[in-house]
Motif scaffolding. Structure first.
Motif, short mmCIF file in Angstrom:
data_model
loop_
_atom_site.label_atom_id
_atom_site.label_comp_id
_atom_site.label_asym_id
_atom_site.label_seq_id
_atom_site.Cartn_x
_atom_site.Cartn_y
_atom_site.Cartn_z
N ILE A 191 8.62 -9.17 9.36
CA ILE A 191 7.76 -8.17 8.73
C ILE A 191 8.63 -7.25 7.88
N VAL A 192 8.30 -7.14 6.59
CA VAL A 192 9.11 -6.32 5.69
C VAL A 192 8.19 -5.47 4.82
N PRO A 193 8.68 -4.32 4.33
CA PRO A 193 7.87 -3.50 3.41
C PRO A 193 7.87 -4.10 2.01
N ALA A 194 6.81 -3.85 1.28
CA ALA A 194 6.73 -4.29 -0.12
C ALA A 194 7.78 -3.54 -0.94
N ARG A 195 8.42 -4.22 -1.84
CA ARG A 195 9.43 -3.58 -2.69
C ARG A 195 8.79 -2.78 -3.82
N LEU A 196 7.65 -3.25 -4.29
CA LEU A 196 6.97 -2.55 -5.39
C LEU A 196 6.04 -1.46 -4.88
N VAL A 197 5.96 -1.32 -3.56
CA VAL A 197 5.18 -0.27 -2.89
C VAL A 197 3.76 -0.26 -3.45
N ASN A 198 3.27 0.89 -3.88
CA ASN A 198 1.87 1.00 -4.31
C ASN A 198 1.68 0.66 -5.78
N GLY A 206 0.84 -1.18 0.00
CA GLY A 206 0.00 0.00 0.00
C GLY A 206 0.88 1.24 0.00
N GLY A 207 0.27 2.38 -0.28
CA GLY A 207 1.04 3.62 -0.38
C GLY A 207 1.82 3.95 0.87
N VAL A 208 1.28 3.61 2.05
CA VAL A 208 1.95 3.95 3.31
C VAL A 208 3.23 3.17 3.51
N SER A 209 3.43 2.10 2.74
CA SER A 209 4.67 1.32 2.88
C SER A 209 5.90 2.13 2.47
N LYS A 210 5.69 3.23 1.76
CA LYS A 210 6.82 4.12 1.43
C LYS A 210 7.38 4.76 2.69
N LYS A 211 6.59 4.77 3.76
CA LYS A 211 7.02 5.36 5.03
C LYS A 211 7.18 4.28 6.10
#
Length: 278
Positions: free
Chosen positions: A226-233, A206-211
Motif C-alpha cells: 500500500i503506497v500513497p499516490a505521488r500526484l496526490v489530488n 485523494g487529498g487525504v493522501s497528503k497525510k
C-alpha cells in the motif's frame, strides 16, 4: 516542445482545472478552482466548466472527469452529484456549453491513468488498484497496465451499506474519527477488496493522501503493498488531460486513415479512367 492539454476534475465540493505538461504531469499554469454548484445539476455544472475553460482562454480539446460511471460519453450513475446526471449524454452537453471537444471519463479512472503513467504505479505489472479517498471512494483497476474502467469499488457492500459511507475521507471528518479508528475502517474495506481481486499494489490517492503517514502505517491485515499516490489530488486533472490527448491522437489517426483511403480511391478511379480511355 512538450505537449500541453487542459484537464478538469469535477468533485463533490469543487471543480478544479489546469493546463498540464503531458511529459511530466506538471501544471503549466496555476490551478483554478470553483465550488461545485449545489444542487449539482448538469447545466449548472456545465456552466462552471465553461468558466474554467474561459479562465485559461483554452482553445483545444479538454479532458473532464466525472464522479461516477461514464460509458460512451453518457453518465450512468450519480452517487455524489445530482441524480439528473443518470443516463445523460453528458459529454455532448459539456461540449455544447464549452464550445470545445470534450473527453469525459470516470474521475478515479483518470487519477489511475495518471498514477500508472507518471506516479506510484509506473512500470508496475500485475493487478494494481488506485483508490481515491474523498467525498466518496473512487477506484481504478489495472491489469498489466491496462485499465478496466468504471469499477466503482467504493460501493461494495460491507455490513449492509456502501463501503464509502464508512471509509471515505468525508466519513472520517463527519464522525470526527481519529486516524487510528479510520485506519481500522480502511483495513476492513481493503481486506474485503483484496479478497475479491487480489491486487499486488494498492495506491491511495485523494487529498487525504497528503497525510498518508498518519494512517497508511496503521492499516492491518492486508497482504498487498500500500503506497500513497505521488500526484496526490492533482492526479484527476492530469489523467483527464492525458485522456484528452489520447482522444485527440485517435481522431488525428482516423483523419489520416480517411485521407489515405480517399487518396487510394482517387488513384483507383484515375486508373480505371485511364484504362477506359485506352
Amino acid at each position: 516542445m512538450a505537449r500541453e492539454m487542459l484537464g478538469i476534475d469535477i468533485g463533490g465540493s469543487g471543480i478544479k482545472g489546469a493546463p498540464v505538461d503531458l511529459s511530466d504531469g506538471s501544471f503549466t499554469r496555476e490551478r483554478f478552482r470553483v465550488d461545485t454548484p449545489q444542487p449539482s445539476k448538469p447545466k449548472a455544472v456545465a456552466k462552471v466548466l465553461a468558466q474554467v475553460v474561459n479562465h485559461f482562454g483554452w482553445e483545444g480539446p479538454v479532458g473532464v472527469t466525472y464522479p461516477g460511471v461514464v460509458i460512451g460519453g453518457r453518465t450512468m450513475s450519480a452517487a455524489n452529484v445530482s441524480g439528473h446526471w443518470i443516463g445523460l449524454e453528458a459529454e455532448s452537453l459539456i461540449a455544447d456549453a464549452t464550445g470545445r471537444e470534450i473527453t469525459l471519463l470516470n474521475d478515479a479512472d483518470a487519477a489511475g491513468i495518471a498514477e500508472m503513467r507518471l506516479g506510484a504505479g509506473r512500470g508496475r505489472r500485475g493487478t494494481v488498484v488506485v483508490l481515491t479517498l474523498g467525498t466518496g471512494i473512487g477506484s481504478a483497476l489495472f491489469t498489466d497496465g491496462v485499465l478496466v474502467p468504471n469499477t466503482e469499488f467504493g460501493h461494495l457492500q460491507i455490513d449492509g451499506e456502501d463501503a464509502e459511507i464508512r471509509a471515505a475521507a468525508k466519513a472520517r471528518e463527519e464522525h470526527d474519527l481519529s486516524w487510528k479508528k479510520w485506519a481500522k475502517r480502511l483495513s476492513v474495506y481493503m481486506g474485503h477488496l483484496e479478497a475479491l481481486i487480489s491486487p499486488s499494489l494498492i495506491i491511495v490517492g485523494g487529498g487525504v493522501s497528503k497525510k498518508s503517514e498518519h494512517f497508511l502505517p496503521l492499516i492491518e491485515g492486508v497482504r498487498a503493498e500500500i503506497v500513497p499516490a505521488r500526484l496526490v489530488n492533482n492526479a484527476g486533472i492530469v489523467g483527464a488531460a492525458m485522456a484528452a490527448e489520447a482522444a485527440d491522437d485517435r481522431a488525428a489517426e482516423a483523419a489520416d486513415d480517411r485521407a489515405a483511403e480517399a487518396a487510394h480511391d482517387r488513384a483507383d478511379e484515375a486508373a480505371r479512367s485511364a484504362e477506359a480511355a485506352r
